[in-house]
Design an enzyme around this catalytic site. Structure first.
Site, PDB file in Angstrom:
ATOM      1  N   CYS A  39       0.868  -1.148   0.002  1.00 42.85           N
ATOM      2  CA  CYS A  39      -0.070   0.029   0.186  1.00 42.85           C
ATOM      3  C   CYS A  39       0.913   1.201  -0.073  1.00 42.85           C
ATOM      4  O   CYS A  39       2.031   1.320   0.469  1.00 42.85           O
ATOM      5  CB  CYS A  39      -0.931   0.060   1.149  1.00 42.85           C
ATOM      6  SG  CYS A  39      -2.120  -1.241   1.077  1.00 42.85           S
ATOM      7  N   CYS A  73      -3.529   0.102  -3.337  1.00 43.28           N
ATOM      8  CA  CYS A  73      -4.239   0.515  -2.046  1.00 43.28           C
ATOM      9  C   CYS A  73      -3.540   1.612  -1.397  1.00 43.28           C
ATOM     10  O   CYS A  73      -2.260   1.990  -1.525  1.00 43.28           O
ATOM     11  CB  CYS A  73      -4.336  -0.875  -1.115  1.00 43.28           C
ATOM     12  SG  CYS A  73      -2.788  -1.636  -0.806  1.00 43.28           S
TER      13      CYS A  73
END
Ligand code: 2NF
Length: 250
Positions: free
Chosen positions: A81, A163
């Site tokens: 992420c 993400c």
């Protein structure tokens, strides 16, 4: 007795890159053994075969996402992420940046993007060979060619997997800084998942020496902002992001 076969069609685009299969295999081993050994085991022989099987013996104007399904399964790879970097009309600069920021990933810093970057490929339904003479040009022949469908498919997965806070390098020295017809504008923006992407931040870069215009407030970047708003994704923008600005000077 040999059956007569019609000669392969002459397309408007350049043909398959010479030694495509060997280049794919070599890049697969280079990536998994040297560039990113922490990725763990990947079967490069299987990956190379799945790649060519996706387009050999097939009509190069009827390529589908399904053709690349096995290849996609064999090459899954997690990007952490906050580390995804998209780009549009700024290939060189984005890649210069990830060469320094080794923790960030463009699609070409993942296995499949690394393997395919800069190569061309297509086959022919009447032959088990690759077509080294010509391949469909995506504008002049057909858009569902093996090459375009591949990039659409891997770009889609790359965006679906993203993400946290994600970034995009855009070119502020052209009028369509955000281009709705580009892969970023057509595919990536629409495949971000709002549940896990907190924000998209654009870094709009101007060529050195060009007249500075405030591109973050330009109408094309505003289009991007509106699309993201409708998709419930927060947008932020910086003109001439410092760390990338430095790379433009070397
Ligand atoms: O070749 C690549 N490495 C590549 C190609 C297409 C898409 C990478 N991508 C991924 C990257 F991950 C970026 O995040 O999409 C993003 C960049 O694509 P873009 O279309 O937004 O950016 P452009 O600078 O407009 O295009 C990049 C290259 O792809 C070609 C284009 O001519 C340029 O060489 N291209 C764009 N769309 C198509 C298409 N439908 C295409 N080539 C064939 N068919």
């Amino acid at each position: 007795i040999l059956m007569w076969r019609p000669p392969p069609k002459q397309w408007k685009g350049e043909g398959t890159t010479a030694h495509l299969y060997e280049i794919l295999l070599g890049r697969c081993y280079t990536y998994t053994q040297i560039v990113r050994p922490e990725l763990g085991h990947k079967d490069c022989q299987k990956i190379g075969k799945a790649f060519t099987k996706a387009f050999l013996m097939k009509d190069p104007c009827s390529s589908t996402e399904q053709d690349y399904q096995l290849l996609m399964e064999l090459t899954d790879e997690a990007v952490p992420c906050d580390k995804t970097l998209f780009w549009s009309k700024s290939s060189e600069l984005a890649h210069d940046y990830t060469r320094v920021r080794r923790d960030m990933f463009t699609l070409e810093d993942t296995l499949l993007g690394y393997m395919a970057d800069g190569l061309k490929w297509c086959g022919d339904p009447g032959s088990s060979e690759m077509n080294y003479h010509s391949c469909p040009d995506w504008r002049e022949d057909c858009s569902n060619n093996p090459f375009s469908v591949f990039w659409n498919t891997v770009s889609k997965r790359f965006a679906e997997d993203a993400c946290g806070v994600v970034h995009v390098v855009l070119n502020g020295s052209i009028s369509n800084t955000f281009d709705e017809r580009s892969t970023f504008g057509r595919v990536e923006v629409f495949n971000l998942h709002p549940e896990k992407v907190n924000r998209l931040e654009a870094w709009v870069m101007h060529d050195i020496g060009s007249v500075h215009s405030d591109s973050c407030s330009s109408s094309s970047v505003n289009d991007l902002k509106q699309i993201l708003k409708r998709r419930n994704i927060t947008f932020s923008c910086q003109n001439n992001y410092g760390p990338i600005r430095l790379l433009q000077c070397v």
